[in-house]
Motif scaffolding. Structure first.
Motif, PDB file in Angstrom:
ATOM      1  N   GLY A 115     -16.311   2.304 -16.575  1.00 16.91           N
ATOM      2  CA  GLY A 115     -17.660   2.420 -16.613  1.00 16.91           C
ATOM      3  C   GLY A 115     -18.301   3.443 -15.856  1.00 16.91           C
ATOM      4  O   GLY A 115     -17.957   3.905 -15.040  1.00 16.91           O
ATOM      5  N   PRO A 116     -19.515   3.888 -16.317  1.00 13.88           N
ATOM      6  CA  PRO A 116     -20.344   3.507 -17.624  1.00 13.88           C
ATOM      7  C   PRO A 116     -19.773   4.225 -18.736  1.00 13.88           C
ATOM      8  O   PRO A 116     -18.941   5.189 -18.518  1.00 13.88           O
ATOM      9  N   PRO A 163     -19.076   0.523  -9.060  1.00 24.30           N
ATOM     10  CA  PRO A 163     -18.807   0.071 -10.273  1.00 24.30           C
ATOM     11  C   PRO A 163     -20.015  -0.081 -11.108  1.00 24.30           C
ATOM     12  O   PRO A 163     -21.042  -0.825 -10.718  1.00 24.30           O
ATOM     13  N   MET A 164     -20.086   0.496 -12.325  1.00 22.97           N
ATOM     14  CA  MET A 164     -21.102   0.285 -13.376  1.00 22.97           C
ATOM     15  C   MET A 164     -20.552   0.018 -14.633  1.00 22.97           C
ATOM     16  O   MET A 164     -20.306   0.686 -15.566  1.00 22.97           O
ATOM     17  N   PRO A 165     -20.200  -1.284 -14.982  1.00 13.51           N
ATOM     18  CA  PRO A 165     -19.307  -1.640 -16.032  1.00 13.51           C
ATOM     19  C   PRO A 165     -20.425  -1.807 -17.398  1.00 13.51           C
ATOM     20  O   PRO A 165     -20.471  -3.162 -17.583  1.00 13.51           O
ATOM     21  N   VAL A 166     -20.856  -0.986 -17.772  1.00 18.55           N
ATOM     22  CA  VAL A 166     -21.814  -0.817 -19.063  1.00 18.55           C
ATOM     23  C   VAL A 166     -21.053  -0.079 -20.127  1.00 18.55           C
ATOM     24  O   VAL A 166     -20.664   0.991 -19.963  1.00 18.55           O
ATOM     25  N   VAL A 167     -21.350  -0.868 -21.424  1.00 16.95           N
ATOM     26  CA  VAL A 167     -20.855   0.187 -22.398  1.00 16.95           C
ATOM     27  C   VAL A 167     -21.840  -0.007 -23.499  1.00 16.95           C
ATOM     28  O   VAL A 167     -22.498  -1.041 -23.624  1.00 16.95           O
ATOM     29  N   SER A 183     -25.612   6.130 -15.162  1.00 15.66           N
ATOM     30  CA  SER A 183     -24.531   7.237 -14.791  1.00 15.66           C
ATOM     31  C   SER A 183     -24.552   7.632 -13.022  1.00 15.66           C
ATOM     32  O   SER A 183     -23.726   7.897 -12.664  1.00 15.66           O
ATOM     33  N   LYS A 184     -25.758   7.767 -12.727  1.00 13.20           N
ATOM     34  CA  LYS A 184     -25.907   8.326 -11.460  1.00 13.20           C
ATOM     35  C   LYS A 184     -25.581   7.328 -10.477  1.00 13.20           C
ATOM     36  O   LYS A 184     -25.212   7.617  -9.270  1.00 13.20           O
ATOM     37  N   SER A 185     -25.836   5.832 -10.689  1.00 16.50           N
ATOM     38  CA  SER A 185     -25.598   5.041  -9.814  1.00 16.50           C
ATOM     39  C   SER A 185     -24.068   4.788  -9.181  1.00 16.50           C
ATOM     40  O   SER A 185     -23.566   4.528  -8.164  1.00 16.50           O
ATOM     41  N   VAL A 186     -23.179   5.266 -10.148  1.00 21.79           N
ATOM     42  CA  VAL A 186     -21.934   5.271  -9.722  1.00 21.79           C
ATOM     43  C   VAL A 186     -21.563   5.964  -8.403  1.00 21.79           C
ATOM     44  O   VAL A 186     -20.587   5.469  -7.597  1.00 21.79           O
ATOM     45  N   THR A 187     -22.271   7.329  -8.117  1.00 22.13           N
ATOM     46  CA  THR A 187     -21.757   7.779  -6.947  1.00 22.13           C
ATOM     47  C   THR A 187     -23.102   8.622  -6.045  1.00 22.13           C
ATOM     48  O   THR A 187     -23.136   9.396  -5.583  1.00 22.13           O
ATOM     49  N   MET A 188     -24.318   7.794  -6.374  1.00 24.55           N
ATOM     50  CA  MET A 188     -25.519   8.290  -5.813  1.00 24.55           C
ATOM     51  C   MET A 188     -25.867   7.582  -4.435  1.00 24.55           C
ATOM     52  O   MET A 188     -26.579   8.121  -3.646  1.00 24.55           O
ATOM     53  N   TYR A 189     -24.850   6.327  -4.065  1.00 27.03           N
ATOM     54  CA  TYR A 189     -25.409   5.706  -2.968  1.00 27.03           C
ATOM     55  C   TYR A 189     -24.163   5.771  -1.743  1.00 27.03           C
ATOM     56  O   TYR A 189     -24.167   4.896  -0.962  1.00 27.03           O
ATOM     57  N   ASN A 204     -20.001  11.157 -14.648  1.00 30.01           N
ATOM     58  CA  ASN A 204     -19.410   9.650 -14.738  1.00 30.01           C
ATOM     59  C   ASN A 204     -19.351   8.994 -16.035  1.00 30.01           C
ATOM     60  O   ASN A 204     -19.113   7.851 -16.295  1.00 30.01           O
ATOM     61  N   LEU A 205     -19.816   9.516 -16.967  1.00 28.25           N
ATOM     62  CA  LEU A 205     -20.078   8.909 -18.311  1.00 28.25           C
ATOM     63  C   LEU A 205     -19.085   9.243 -19.232  1.00 28.25           C
ATOM     64  O   LEU A 205     -18.717  10.417 -19.776  1.00 28.25           O
ATOM     65  N   ALA A 206     -18.411   8.332 -19.872  1.00 26.95           N
ATOM     66  CA  ALA A 206     -17.281   8.549 -20.696  1.00 26.95           C
ATOM     67  C   ALA A 206     -17.753   8.253 -22.036  1.00 26.95           C
ATOM     68  O   ALA A 206     -18.312   7.193 -22.494  1.00 26.95           O
TER      69      ALA A 206
END
Length: 681
Positions: free
Chosen positions: A167-168, A112-116, A101-107, A144-146
């Protein structure tokens, strides 16, 4: 939609296949997900065969699985993770929270983090404390986690696609829902219909088919939907109208498409299976209060399971988990506390200040001539609204709730413990408080003893009801009997396969009920009621009663629409019937309306059962065994499992030729491979 709608697990499997065809960089990771096993609940069946190298079976390390999925996403691929049970998602909490979840906006830029992460959740399967939790609330509010949940209204493809694209995300899949079919387009049953609001992954709005306005708006996740619909039916019988709102996406929640429905109800409630505290329902209530407080008639009512781990024993599990009876009871209790719109008293209501509205004992079944007053829900002198629960009475087979025929102040005439006949007075309702005192407390009737207690055996009320049915059957129905013997080895083998496929305990009772229901089009007059000497009223569908005896007496609850429902659903209903028989919790509605009865006598060593015909029905089918013995074959005697099917039939309507032909048709359903395939599909 042509043909029967797919079961949810079948729709989920199709969705995964479609996504793998559309997305060449998609991977799936999980424990035992390779063919031929295809995952604990068979959701991944066929994927590894069709897409070798993209479906990866993993060690028993949920944290490691989620970490690898996060790495795949960071490298530009897509990943679906299967947790064998949602309880084990706790072991993946760290990589979900701190990596995925943090990798979406941490950098410094959006990645994009397309993980389900797929999680089978929920109880009502007897899996015990560590395999039955609803863990959704523990992942609520992570940036960021749906969060999504499967429902019987939404195509899982829409949920998985949106979950990967934004995602994610996590997809929670209620395990009981796996074996249930998706509702066909817009249809729930004869009383309720639904429509999707806000797109294919939006809200399902379930409302009365006649378009009645909402007394209650009940919001619930998809795993609670069937219990909520059952509760809506219970409240409908009491005069209250319930609308359901079922979202596919739990978080972040978009209330805008359904706010007009919420603000128009007398009561808004949220029902979920998790325990209280930090729940999805509490978050929903907070959002509704913030966005619509001025229009609400009362605070949002929150309904959750008991504060307990989930027991393994079915009867204890049912006590802990939130079910339809409690939902209906809690909503029913909350509605009277909300002031209705004031109206001018009618002439009848004015007259009622002087003359009370009588409440008399209704006729509840055809077996009993009197019923026992168990409990008054309203105190003597108390006020009650029309349609609200007034008292409970006990018949020989069930406890029935009697509602108030009018609004008013109660004057009790029949005290707890008294036994009254049909049409005898129970109470009066007045439009104004009455000064006259109520009658003195009447003692409960004591049974008359004809002999010393140690030399008598008194029938309880359930057995008294059975005695009444049997007496009437022998007195009024000229019954005949026929029987055939059937080999069931192929059926038992097929049922084992179906149980493995659906993860439901499916056996001969469910198969026999389906076979009997399938024979109705060819023998419609066996599924009817004799109106007079020349006329039989035919049943509109195959509603089949079954005998259930859990040691507390014989009951015959009714399985509805048996020809159109899968074996797994019938198995779930039969399990629920056994629990209700154990607790003696049937309602009269559950015990009435059967077009034909099936007598189940599958205890070892039972060779033949000759049933009665339960008036006003015309037939009862019985099954005995199975027993293991030698039977002839082309290669000589062979050992086989056989059962005896019997048919007791009203000889005024059904002749011996029809009886035998019907039994042979049912027998083919238990033995012929082609018929077995049709009935178990």
């Amino acid at each position: 939609m042509t043909g029967p709608a797919p079961r949810v697990v079948e729709a989920l499997n199709r969705a995964l296949h479609r996504l793998f065809d559309e997305r060449p960089t998609l991977h799936l990771l999980g424990e035992d997900v390779l063919d031929p096993y295809g995952g604990a609940f068979k959701a991944t069946r066929g994927l590894s065969t069709r897409h070798p190298g993209r479906v990866l079976t993993t060690p028993l390390s949920e944290g490691g699985i989620a970490g690898v999925a996060g790495g795949l996403a960071l490298a530009g691929d897509e990943a679906v993770v299967e947790m064998m049970f949602g309880d084990f998602a706790a072991l993946a909490f760290d990589p979900v929270l701190n990596l995925i979840s943090k990798s979406v906006t941490m950098y410094g830029e959006r990645v994009p983090m397309p993980v389900v992460v797929r999680c089978p959740v929920g109880g009502n399967r007897g899996y015990g404390p560590t395999h039955s939790q609803s863990v959704q609330k523990h992942f609520l509010g992570i940036p960021n986690l749906a969060l999504y949940e499967t429902t019987p209204f939404h195509d899982p493809y829409a949920l998985l696609k949106e979950g990967l694209d934004r995602g994610p995300s996590m997809l929670f899949e209620d395990k009981v829902l796996y074996t249930r079919r998706l509702y066909p387009d817009g249809v729930v049953d004869g009383h309720f219909a639904f429509q999707l609001l806000g797109g294919p992954a939006g809200w399902a709005h379930v409302a009365p088919a006649d378009g009645g306005p909402a007394d209650v708006v009940l919001l619930c996740p998809g795993g609670m939907a069937h219990r909520a619909i059952e509760a809506a039916h219970l409240l409908r019988e009491r005069g209250a109208t319930v609308h359901l709102l079922v979202p596919a996406r739990l978080h972040p929640l978009d209330l805008e498409p359904v706010l007009p429905l919420i603000t128009g109800a007398r009561l808004v409630a949220v029902a979920e299976e998790s325990t209280e505290g930090g729940t999805w329902g509490a978050d929903v209530a907070a959002r509704i209060h913030r966005q619509a407080w001025a229009e609400l008639r009362a605070p949002v009512l929150l309904l959750s399971s008991a504060d307990s781990v989930v027991p393994t024993a079915p009867h204890l599990e049912a006590e802990v988990l939130l079910g339809a009876p409690r939902i209906a009871a809690e909503l029913g209790r909350a509605l009277p506390e909300i002031a209705p719109t004031p109206v001018r008293p009618t002439a009848v209501e004015e007259a009622g200040r002087l003359a009370g509205v009588p409440v008399v004992m209704p006729k509840l079944n055809n077996n009993d001539t009197a019923y026992l007053v168990l409990e008054w829900h309203v105190p003597d002198g108390g006020y009650v609204e029309e349609g609200e629960p007034l008292l409970d009475v006990e018949t020989s087979k069930a406890v029935e709730e009697i509602t108030a025929p009018a609004s008013g102040y109660l004057r009790v005439l029949a005290q707890t413990g008294s036994e009254l006949g049909v049409a005898e007075p129970l109470a009066e309702l007045f439009a104004a408080p009455q000064d006259e005192p109520a009658p003195a407390e009447l003692p409960a009737k004591e049974p008359e003893s004809a002999a010393p207690a140690d030399r008598t055996y008194r029938l309880d009320r359930v057995q008294q009801g059975t005695a009444a049915v049997v007496t009437r059957a022998h007195r009024e129905v000229p019954a005949a009997f026929a029987a055939v013997e059937v080999r069931v080895d192929a059926a038992l083998e097929r049922l084992r396969a179906v149980s493995e496929e659906t993860d439901a305990e499916v056996g001969l009772p469910e198969l026999l009920v389906r076979a009997v229901a399938a024979a109705r089009p060819a023998f419609p007059h066996l599924f009817g009621t004799l109106l007079d000497e020349r006329t039989v009223e035919l049943a509109e569908r195959a509603d089949i009663a079954v005998t259930v005896d859990a040691g507390n007496g014989l009951y015959t609850p009714v399985l509805r629409d048996c020809a159109a429902r899968p074996l797994a659903e019938l198995a779930d209903d039969l399990m629920e019937f056994r629990l209700k028989a154990y607790r003696g919790e049937f309602t009269a509605g559950e015990l009435s309306g059967g077009a034909l009865t099936v007598s189940l006598n599958l205890e070892p060593g039972v060779l033949l059962v000759r049933p009665i015909v339960m008036w006003p029905q015309l037939c009862m089918v019985s099954i005995a065994g199975p027993v293991r013995r030698l039977v002839p074959s082309d290669d000589g005697p062979v050992a086989a499992n056989v059962v005896t099917l019997g048919l007791a039939h009203d000889h005024r309507v059904v002749n011996g030729r029809d009886a035998v032909a019907f039994l042979r048709t049912v027998a083919e359903g238990l033995s012929d491979p082609q018929q077995l395939a049709k009935l178990t599909d």
